[in-house]
Motif scaffolding. Structure first.
Motif, mmCIF file in Angstrom:
data_model
loop_
_atom_site.group_PDB
_atom_site.id
_atom_site.type_symbol
_atom_site.label_atom_id
_atom_site.label_comp_id
_atom_site.label_asym_id
_atom_site.label_seq_id
_atom_site.Cartn_x
_atom_site.Cartn_y
_atom_site.Cartn_z
ATOM 1 N N ARG A 91 -10.841 -4.201 -0.302
ATOM 2 C CA ARG A 91 -9.834 -4.617 -1.340
ATOM 3 C C ARG A 91 -8.459 -4.851 -0.349
ATOM 4 N NH1 ARG A 91 -7.269 -0.545 -5.308
ATOM 5 N NH2 ARG A 91 -6.092 -0.203 -3.374
ATOM 6 N N ASP A 92 -8.113 -3.915 0.179
ATOM 7 C CA ASP A 92 -6.718 -4.107 0.839
ATOM 8 C C ASP A 92 -6.684 -5.015 1.958
ATOM 9 O OD1 ASP A 92 -6.021 -1.940 -0.822
ATOM 10 O OD2 ASP A 92 -5.401 -0.670 0.583
ATOM 11 N N ASP B 70 0.748 -1.182 -0.231
ATOM 12 C CA ASP B 70 -0.065 0.051 -0.070
ATOM 13 C C ASP B 70 0.872 1.323 -0.042
ATOM 14 O OD1 ASP B 70 0.964 0.624 2.650
ATOM 15 O OD2 ASP B 70 -1.011 -0.216 3.526
ATOM 16 N N THR C 175 2.994 -0.930 -5.976
ATOM 17 C CA THR C 175 2.111 -0.347 -4.943
ATOM 18 C C THR C 175 0.698 0.110 -5.400
ATOM 19 O OG1 THR C 175 4.059 0.191 -3.791
ATOM 20 C CG2 THR C 175 2.112 1.624 -3.116
ATOM 21 N N TRP C 176 -0.468 -0.117 -4.651
ATOM 22 C CA TRP C 176 -1.774 0.275 -5.120
ATOM 23 C C TRP C 176 -2.281 1.113 -4.126
ATOM 24 C CZ3 TRP C 176 -5.071 -4.458 -6.469
ATOM 25 C CH2 TRP C 176 -4.451 -5.180 -7.435
ATOM 26 N N ARG D 270 -4.791 -8.677 2.250
ATOM 27 C CA ARG D 270 -3.933 -9.257 3.421
ATOM 28 C C ARG D 270 -4.177 -10.302 4.158
ATOM 29 N NH1 ARG D 270 -4.271 -3.353 4.865
ATOM 30 N NH2 ARG D 270 -2.369 -2.416 4.085
ATOM 31 N N LEU E 66 0.533 -5.668 1.131
ATOM 32 C CA LEU E 66 -0.811 -6.185 0.801
ATOM 33 C C LEU E 66 -0.946 -7.697 0.489
ATOM 34 C CD1 LEU E 66 -2.447 -3.193 -1.065
ATOM 35 C CD2 LEU E 66 -2.814 -3.722 1.261
#
Length: 371
Positions: free
Chosen positions: A347-348, A75, A188-189, A352, A81
């Motif tokens: 989503r995150d 992230d 990275t999102w 995880r 994530l």
């Protein structure tokens, strides 16, 4: 038997190599004044490495590459994530390589007979009987391969009712930075934005950035500094190590699916057949697969009647697979570019909780391909 390949990019040159190895006389028409690649980095995933091995080019590419196995997704603060098990990915699927696109293109170009390469030729029209009308006159062949990209003149000539390229809703920057200490490829999102980077063999770093934006918008390096300010290290350092003239910016498109990749003596490969979003890193990889399968299908063909059967086999093998990859890539892009805070949090959190084994298995439909 003679083949004309339209387009001198990765898919076109790989197809020319495959056809030459299959015993065909080959001619490659390229619109640009010379064969070359301005692009940035390229991940050659295990399925594509197997395709290159089939073309006799795996070892030259390995000599120019570094390990490109994806470490996972973070992230914007740098927390994981989804953390990949790189060793397990390599054990399960094979080698991953990160190269400069220009290096891969040069390896391919060097394998094509020099007399077959015709740069500076602009294709105007393609006919199903194997006739090509271009800026230097007219050429004919037993087989014409449309490897001329997302704005394909081949597709436009013979698939007149096909829908035009569709904008994916996000724009993409690609660049090479000066050397910055980077150990492994990471993506990275954030909210409607992504940033990825991977080391290259010469110490420089391939970077890409993707952001939701209206079609035709988006600026240069200054916009990237603004968009990604505050993201975790080494993203700010990578942008600081990038020159303005090293940034390539393109909107992101895909092509709607076709009911066939064949019209008479003409066949489509690569982006001309199945341009896809870059979310799986499979655009060039699928083009390499196309080249290998087409070369295998037409090996030993000596008549047009037999050629028709060979092209039908190519279409049956390649169209379902490539269109599956197009759909999967689109779905990943949709999730990666969610911008609602609630949706991003959901989503995150789900990512995880995903076991590493699930992440590894998710690649199987894409990477299990063999030549």
């Amino acid at each position: 038997m003679k083949a004309i390949v339209l387009g001198g990019g990765i898919g076109g040159l790989a197809t020319a190599v495959a056809l030459d190895r299959a015993g065909w006389q080959v001619e490659v028409l390229e619109r640009a004044p010379e064969f070359g690649e301005v692009g940035a980095g390229l991940a050659v995933l295990p399925n594509a490495m197997r395709a290159l091995d089939s073309l006799g080019l795996g070892d030259p590419v390995r000599a120019l590459a570094v390990d490109g196995a994806q470490a996972g997704v973070q992230d914007v603060s740098g927390r994981w994530l989804s953390r990949a098990d790189a060793a397990e990915l390599r054990r399960r699927y094979g080698e991953w390589a990160m190269v400069h696109r220009a290096d891969l293109l040069e390896v391919l170009r060097a394998k094509v007979p020099a007399e077959a390469l015709r740069p500076g030729v602009h294709v105007r029209e393609v006919h199903a009987d194997g006739t090509v009308v271009h800026s230097a006159g007219t050429s004919t062949a037993d087989l014409v391969v449309g490897a001329d990209g997302v704005r394909s003149a081949t597709r436009r000539s013979l698939w007149e009712d096909a829908a035009p390229p569709r904008y994916a809703g996000y724009t993409t920057w690609r660049m090479i930075s000066a050397p910055v200490p980077v150990r492994e490829p990471v993506e990275t999102w954030g909210r409607g934005m992504r940033f990825g980077y991977a080391p290259l063999a010469d110490g420089r770093v391939y970077c890409y950035a993707v952001a939701n934006a209206p079609e035709g918008s988006g600026g240069g390096l200054a916009e990237l500094h603004e968009r990604f300010a505050g993201w975790h290290d080494p993203i700010p350092a990578l942008l600081a190590a990038t020159e303005e003239n090293a940034v390539l910016h393109h909107d992101t498109y895909e092509l709607p699916c076709l009911s066939t990749y064949v019209r008479g003596s003409v066949v489509l490969v690569g982006d001309a057949a199945h341009a896809m979003t870059p979310n799986l890193g499979q655009g060039a990889c699928q083009a390499l697969e196309d080249a290998v399968v087409l070369g295998s299908a037409v090996r030993g063909v000596r008549t047009r009647a037999v050629l028709a059967d060979a092209l039908a086999r190519y279409d049956r093998e390649r169209r379902p697979r490539t269109q599956m990859v197009v759909r999967r890539s689109r779905r990943i892009g949709e999730v990666a570019h969610w911008s609602s805070p609630a949706a991003v949090a959901l989503r995150d959190g789900a990512m995880r909780l995903m076991p590493r084994s699930t992440f590894v298995r998710s690649f199987a439909p894409i990477l299990d391909w063999t030549a």
